[in-house]
Design a protein around this motif. Sequence first.
Motif, short mmCIF file in Angstrom:
data_model
loop_
_atom_site.label_atom_id
_atom_site.label_comp_id
_atom_site.label_asym_id
_atom_site.label_seq_id
_atom_site.Cartn_x
_atom_site.Cartn_y
_atom_site.Cartn_z
N UNK A 1 39.68 6.11 4.86
CA UNK A 1 40.44 5.49 3.98
C UNK A 1 40.04 5.51 2.51
N UNK A 2 41.14 5.99 1.73
CA UNK A 2 40.90 6.62 0.57
C UNK A 2 41.89 6.44 -0.60
N UNK A 3 41.55 6.22 -1.92
CA UNK A 3 42.57 6.07 -2.79
C UNK A 3 42.34 7.46 -3.86
N UNK A 4 43.36 8.15 -4.00
CA UNK A 4 43.25 9.21 -5.22
C UNK A 4 44.35 9.17 -6.13
N UNK A 5 44.06 8.68 -7.20
CA UNK A 5 45.01 8.43 -8.33
C UNK A 5 46.09 7.31 -7.77
N UNK A 6 47.43 7.75 -7.58
CA UNK A 6 48.59 6.86 -7.45
C UNK A 6 48.72 7.01 -5.88
N UNK A 7 47.89 7.69 -5.19
CA UNK A 7 47.87 7.96 -3.49
C UNK A 7 46.80 6.98 -3.05
N UNK A 8 47.32 6.21 -2.12
CA UNK A 8 46.38 5.42 -1.00
C UNK A 8 46.81 5.78 0.43
N UNK B 1 53.53 -1.41 -1.83
CA UNK B 1 52.82 -2.35 -2.81
C UNK B 1 51.41 -1.95 -2.49
N UNK B 2 50.71 -2.22 -3.75
CA UNK B 2 49.32 -1.86 -3.65
C UNK B 2 48.49 -2.93 -4.67
N UNK B 3 47.66 -3.52 -4.09
CA UNK B 3 46.92 -4.61 -4.76
C UNK B 3 45.67 -4.42 -4.90
N UNK C 1 55.23 3.05 -10.03
CA UNK C 1 55.49 1.98 -11.17
C UNK C 1 54.51 0.89 -10.95
N UNK C 2 53.57 0.51 -11.59
CA UNK C 2 52.75 -0.59 -11.29
C UNK C 2 52.23 -0.38 -10.10
N UNK C 3 52.63 -1.61 -9.29
CA UNK C 3 52.06 -1.79 -8.04
C UNK C 3 53.01 -1.24 -7.03
N UNK C 4 54.42 -0.89 -7.53
CA UNK C 4 55.55 -0.54 -6.41
C UNK C 4 55.40 1.14 -6.50
#
Length: 301
Positions: A219-226, A299-301, A256-259
């Motif tokens: 599991x990883x988040x790189x900038x805008x990519x999860x 969506x990303x929280x 854009x934001x969380x979308x």
Amino acid sequence: MKKLLLLSVFFIGMVSINAQTKEELQTQKSEKQAIADAAQAEADALQAQINALPGWKKGMFGTIGGTLSNFNNWYSQGAPNNASGNIGVSINAFANLQQEKFFWRNALTSNLNWVKLDNKDTNLDSEDFNPTTDVFNISSLYGRKLSEKFAVSGLAEYRTILLDNFNDPGYLDLGVGGTWTPMENLVVVIHPLNYNFVFAKNDAIFESSLGAKIVADYTRQIGAISFKSNLSTFQSYKDGDLSNVTWTNSFSYTLWKMIGVGFDFGLRSNKQEAANFQNVMLPAADNKLQSYWLLGLSYNL
């Protein structure tokens, strides 16, 4: 002749100036890019230190997809007058506790999909949204650290369906063994002592057994990519037909934001489920590879 010569010199000079200006701009860009790369490397290193700090870390991301359609007098299809809809949602959530001597990792993965087809020329079809994809998985892993990358651990993992015939079948894995974390975002669980409890009405097909449990989660988040990839497999010591494997993947790109845009897909092999669906005894089942995918808004929280 002099005018032509002067004009030629002027054009040559302009080309030289433009070439020089382009080279200068490229040099400046390279210098700025080098500074930006160095700053990003420092930021990544600081983030790694933050991630390694003790305490809780929580997060959630997922995908929502859907389509609506309406046809009138579309004679090339079997139901020329129909309206249809498809709705899908996936959820990936985690709550991890990291301490100096132990860790506790909790995860939830779910992918649900409904479809409805309304044939306007008959009143006999269903008016409800019927479930299609139905995935639910929750796990809890506790580990006591022996070193920075290895721990003795215990795992509880429950898998079932929610929308249709809840807990029929349902799978509960309880086991002990070791957990290896070769890198920050990768967790590999190897439990040679694991009992796979199977809950189902059809006890002639479904059977609990002792075996080995192997789980790999990245599991990883790189900038805008999860993104999240999870491989969960159980190998029965009693009979290979009682074994199963599930591989799920989720990707999200925030616009854009969380979308943003999300994509999910999964693969599963489970001979007990194949035999139950085909209404045959376990050895006679045609265990084809199961799969699903979902594309939509994320969506990303």
